[in-house]
Design a protein around this motif. Sequence first.
Motif, PDB file in Angstrom:
ATOM      1  N   ALA B 152      39.284  32.753  41.069  1.00 29.64           N
ATOM      2  CA  ALA B 152      39.331  34.059  40.408  1.00 29.64           C
ATOM      3  C   ALA B 152      39.311  33.908  38.891  1.00 29.64           C
ATOM      4  N   LYS B 153      39.927  32.834  38.391  1.00 32.11           N
ATOM      5  CA  LYS B 153      39.974  32.646  36.939  1.00 32.11           C
ATOM      6  C   LYS B 153      38.783  31.859  36.417  1.00 32.11           C
ATOM      7  N   GLY B 154      37.919  31.433  37.334  1.00 32.00           N
ATOM      8  CA  GLY B 154      36.765  30.635  36.910  1.00 32.00           C
ATOM      9  C   GLY B 154      37.146  29.221  36.498  1.00 32.00           C
ATOM     10  N   ASN B 155      38.308  28.768  36.890  1.00 24.82           N
ATOM     11  CA  ASN B 155      38.728  27.396  36.554  1.00 24.82           C
ATOM     12  C   ASN B 155      37.953  26.372  37.373  1.00 24.82           C
ATOM     13  N   LYS B 156      37.559  25.290  36.727  1.00 25.32           N
ATOM     14  CA  LYS B 156      36.908  24.199  37.467  1.00 25.32           C
ATOM     15  C   LYS B 156      37.974  23.140  37.756  1.00 25.32           C
ATOM     16  N   SER B 288      51.909  36.454  39.986  1.00 27.86           N
ATOM     17  CA  SER B 288      50.504  36.265  39.596  1.00 27.86           C
ATOM     18  C   SER B 288      49.632  35.847  40.776  1.00 27.86           C
ATOM     19  N   LEU B 289      50.245  35.398  41.852  1.00 28.50           N
ATOM     20  CA  LEU B 289      49.476  34.944  43.014  1.00 28.50           C
ATOM     21  C   LEU B 289      49.562  35.910  44.191  1.00 28.50           C
ATOM     22  N   SER B 290      50.379  36.945  44.058  1.00 21.26           N
ATOM     23  CA  SER B 290      50.631  37.832  45.209  1.00 21.26           C
ATOM     24  C   SER B 290      49.353  38.427  45.776  1.00 21.26           C
ATOM     25  N   LYS B 291      48.427  38.785  44.896  1.00 18.60           N
ATOM     26  CA  LYS B 291      47.222  39.471  45.377  1.00 18.60           C
ATOM     27  C   LYS B 291      46.342  38.592  46.254  1.00 18.60           C
ATOM     28  N   PHE B 292      46.613  37.269  46.227  1.00 18.79           N
ATOM     29  CA  PHE B 292      45.808  36.361  47.047  1.00 18.79           C
ATOM     30  C   PHE B 292      46.422  36.104  48.425  1.00 18.79           C
ATOM     31  N   LEU B 293      47.649  36.563  48.622  1.00 20.17           N
ATOM     32  CA  LEU B 293      48.336  36.271  49.890  1.00 20.17           C
ATOM     33  C   LEU B 293      47.509  36.728  51.089  1.00 20.17           C
ATOM     34  N   PRO B 294      47.715  36.076  52.251  1.00 21.11           N
ATOM     35  CA  PRO B 294      46.968  36.470  53.449  1.00 21.11           C
ATOM     36  C   PRO B 294      47.220  37.930  53.811  1.00 21.11           C
ATOM     37  N   ILE B 295      46.245  38.538  54.462  1.00 21.66           N
ATOM     38  CA  ILE B 295      46.431  39.866  55.047  1.00 21.66           C
ATOM     39  C   ILE B 295      46.605  39.682  56.551  1.00 21.66           C
ATOM     40  N   SER B 296      47.335  40.633  57.190  1.00 23.28           N
ATOM     41  CA  SER B 296      47.939  41.822  56.628  1.00 23.28           C
ATOM     42  C   SER B 296      49.253  41.514  55.909  1.00 23.28           C
ATOM     43  N   TYR B 306      57.500  51.640  57.449  1.00 22.25           N
ATOM     44  CA  TYR B 306      56.768  50.412  57.133  1.00 22.25           C
ATOM     45  C   TYR B 306      55.331  50.517  57.635  1.00 22.25           C
ATOM     46  N   ALA B 307      54.448  49.807  56.955  1.00 16.75           N
ATOM     47  CA  ALA B 307      53.047  49.837  57.378  1.00 16.75           C
ATOM     48  C   ALA B 307      52.391  48.501  57.072  1.00 16.75           C
ATOM     49  N   LEU B 308      51.329  48.209  57.805  1.00 18.29           N
ATOM     50  CA  LEU B 308      50.526  47.027  57.518  1.00 18.29           C
ATOM     51  C   LEU B 308      49.472  47.405  56.493  1.00 18.29           C
ATOM     52  N   ASP B 309      49.361  46.588  55.474  1.00 19.67           N
ATOM     53  CA  ASP B 309      48.395  46.874  54.421  1.00 19.67           C
ATOM     54  C   ASP B 309      47.347  45.760  54.381  1.00 19.67           C
ATOM     55  N   TYR B 310      46.102  46.144  54.554  1.00 16.77           N
ATOM     56  CA  TYR B 310      45.007  45.160  54.536  1.00 16.77           C
ATOM     57  C   TYR B 310      44.196  45.229  53.241  1.00 16.77           C
ATOM     58  N   ASN B 311      44.617  46.123  52.375  1.00 11.93           N
ATOM     59  CA  ASN B 311      43.777  46.424  51.228  1.00 11.93           C
ATOM     60  C   ASN B 311      44.048  45.503  50.025  1.00 11.93           C
ATOM     61  N   TYR B 312      43.733  44.244  50.183  1.00 16.26           N
ATOM     62  CA  TYR B 312      43.868  43.286  49.080  1.00 16.26           C
ATOM     63  C   TYR B 312      42.555  42.526  48.983  1.00 16.26           C
ATOM     64  N   PRO B 313      41.623  43.039  48.202  1.00 15.51           N
ATOM     65  CA  PRO B 313      40.275  42.454  48.195  1.00 15.51           C
ATOM     66  C   PRO B 313      40.257  40.983  47.788  1.00 15.51           C
TER      67      PRO B 313
END
Lengths: 129, 482, 432
Positions: B152-156, B288-296, B306-313
């Motif tokens: 995501a950060k373009g790091n090599k 900073s890494l939360s958005k990458f966590l597995p879904i759901s 409570y609900a399952l959220d799959y909306n983390y592109p």
Amino acid sequence: MGNEEEYLYTKDHEWVCFEDSIAFVGVADYAQNALGDITFIEFPEIGAEVEQFEQFASVESVKAASDIFSPISGKIIEANQDLASAPELINKSCYEKGWISKIDPSDLDEKDNLMTFEDYSKFLEGLDT
Amino acid sequence: MQLIFEKSVPERKGFQVPKSDVSMKATIPGAYIRKIDCLWPEVSELDVVRHFTRLSNLNYSLDANFYPLGSCTMKYNPKFTEKAASIKGFANLHPVLPQLDGSLVQGGLEVLFEMDQLLSEITGMDNFTMQPLAGAHGELTGVMLMAAYHRAKGNKKKYIIIPDSAHGTNPASATIAGYDIVSVPTDKNGVLSLKDFEAKITDELAGVMLTSPNTLGIFNSNIDKIADAVHKVDGLMYYDGANLNALLGRARPGDLGFDIVHINLHKTFATPHGGGGPGAGPVGVKKSLSKFLPISRVIKKDDHTYALDYNYPESIGYVAPFYGNFSVILKAYAYILMLGKEGLREISDHAVLNANYIMARLKKYYDLPFDRTCMHECVFSASKQEKNGVHANDIAKFLIDKGFHPPTVYFPLIVKEAIMIEPTETESKQEMDPFIEAMIEAAQLSESHPDQFKDFPKNTPVSRPDEVKAAKDIICNHFLKK
Amino acid sequence: MLKVIGAKSIDDLFLDIKSRHQPKSFNIPSGLSEFEVLERVRGIASKNDARLVSFLGAGFYDHYVPEAVTALTSRAEFYTAYTPYQPESSQGILQALYEYQSMIATLTNMDVVNASLYDGGTALYEAMMMAIRINRRKKIVMDGGVSPIYRKIIRSYTSNLDIEFKETPIVHGRADREAIKNILDDKTSAIILQNPNFFGSIDDHTDIIKQAHKLGILVIESVYPISLGILKTPGEMDADIVTGEGQSLGLSLNFGGPYLGFMATKEKYIRKMPGRIVGQTEDKNGRRCFVNTLQAREQHIRREKATSNICTNVALCAIQAAIFMSLLGKQGLKDLAQLNLDKAEFARKTLEKIEGVEVKRSSPTFNEFTICLPKKAKDVVEKMVQKGFAAGFPLSRYYPEMENYLLVAVTEKRTKDEIVLFANNLEGALCS
């Protein structure tokens, strides 16, 4: 084959000896001893080209697995089929019946990168301390 | 003992399949039907019960034997957690029910959400995923998170640093996730030397995988400095939670500079290990890494449902089919609720006290390669005994004869003839002392009668197996004997 | 104890942890008694609705678990032991796992089986990696009938790896031979198939497998164990690697786990297989005994060169399955499979009579089938929940174009009355 004092060695405990311009390669006594009872050999493909010090085979014992690096560059021309049914030949006769592959060497100058028996013996003494 | 197949009698049945109540005998075209019979044994229910009860009696287990298996944290598994996991409302819950209607599984989602909160607070992280199904699975998930972050950060980034004392799962996990491994040696104090470490840091460093305390049972006081050095090149710090038991309430990986952690619920949080599994390896991350966590992921809505959220592109996707090993998570949840803040803190106190006690009592008899206060486990070497031809494995077999499960032997790899002892906090002095006496007896016997060791164990159902034969003449299927 | 150690207090043992390392917070509630915890957990459990009459499957099935399975699996001698690293004190676990391996081998007609992987999805991923190790090719073909959940898992794991994926469509509910033929080439490592496929259709993949083998391609089959009481086995089809979800072999649904991933292969590939393998040998006195064998493949020895990173597996679930398979036996498996088939067929025929319901019958099915409704399946399913039924899996979840399609599973646990009532209610739900 048969006189390990005339072989050449790597620091990873492989040996090579030459007969009629063909290189026989195998593992030294130190390596077979460290591995213990050998149960399986993964051979290289016949016809494959291998570089000096590149991995070309591996051997397994019950508690360990070890990659075998080629002492010399060249083409693999034969694998020791006796080892397929009797891998323990490496333990019993690592310098003779337990040879692993025959290689058609492509650059004999590479011998300069290897240790003589005398050098290798000194190298082993260094490991023990 | 006979195999279950050898007890088979034609047409004997162990279970009556119900009679059909539908007036229908369906057929499938012959091309789709099996021609070779499945040879499951034909035995009665009593045959099955006797067989597996007798098999169970051939095992050492935590409930029957002191089990100081280093790195494995074999602590007592409180019985009530089994009860919690067997409650019908959980045990029969179908994993795709939430797809029908989220209101059907509010209890299940609550447990997952609460565990996310509890584990985050215990480790100092911001969010957890419960999906990983074991420790190594957590590691793989963690490295995938690293990869997603760098992408995501373009790091090599190309490689991951792992100390030579690490569990084999660390390099294996990093490799299958697509990274090269750079190994760093342990110094004479039993930790990573900051200098050696810094020499391996380049811009291509994706991250570092460490366990703390390390596999020698030592806490590296420089850990935060290592983290700073790694963060300077935008590398990530991964915490292998195998040894979290030692730190509970005393330090949190998140505060030490770790960005990703996995926890072995079957170690730190007392879920039984089942003779090899199932475990669970939840993974926690910094914000900073939360958005990458597995879904759901489980979210709590404003109306407290409570609900399952799959909306983390940017999520790495699915690492397990559903929400992890739910019943294992549930047992750990019950365990944490019971212990609470004070109880958790006492874990590390007693785990460390017990390990130091064993170390203090045995160091006269066994070589201690790193002679300093240890954390939850101590690592000896049988190098003294080896001089008489007695190896760590021989001592292990001697201990089996005395009724103890032996410590871990030959790990960590950097200690020759390693004997790694982890008593855990649930053992008392009265349980540890006989083990210590047996260890001393082994040391003395190795001086007086080293030749006797090759015969141990003598009191077990079988003596030492021929492992070379097992590996050469492979028989792993009763129906494929040569 | 402190005196023996030579320390004044427990805090003295923690001197390596400096004050700057101390927790910034540790805000955990105070502990509760066992009784209080169980009350609380029961309260939470009551917020689930586990009373629905279930026609849900999608790879995870509501089969009956005989009481003896639970009773034996609950023996602490099994469940509180660690991995059998010391064979002399672990013969019970080792022999049980050897028997498990043998039972899965005869179930699938394959040569060798490992001692378990986490679940059917991760097992399929491991099979794919194994194929790549065997023929060192980088292209994977996945049939559209493979569980979309498993396909997602595989995609996640390989996102950082250099692997090319191709997916082939389904025609008339089954693998598209023409598309597969066009896509397989000498760069392809493996093709992944599933039988019965996600839509419930049964197939015989022998022709695809033959074609793949001509090109040096390995064939991976994901299977549903109970169906193999009747169906042609992957071994009979000459598949190379077989995986599956073993939950139906005596494990509860458990809201997603623990489950049981199994893997079987041909003998020639045994050294490329991930996971533990239990082997038979002899002790010093010539007695038969069992050990973990071929460990040189595994991470604790081969580290970064291991066949997999797996360490903890699901040994207890494998033992649980072995107990289940022993109870069921040779005939029990056939009977159970037939009963599932009969009830599903009855359900299919019954549902077919409802006006507007179209049953997809282009190919035979086992205990799960796809129906097309005159309305959105998701809406119908929500209505059915109100009537006490988990009506099935709406396929639009993974196939947006299949909005009206519902996947319905019928196990031996569903009675004739339940099926009839289900049909009546469905009819009502479609009218309203």
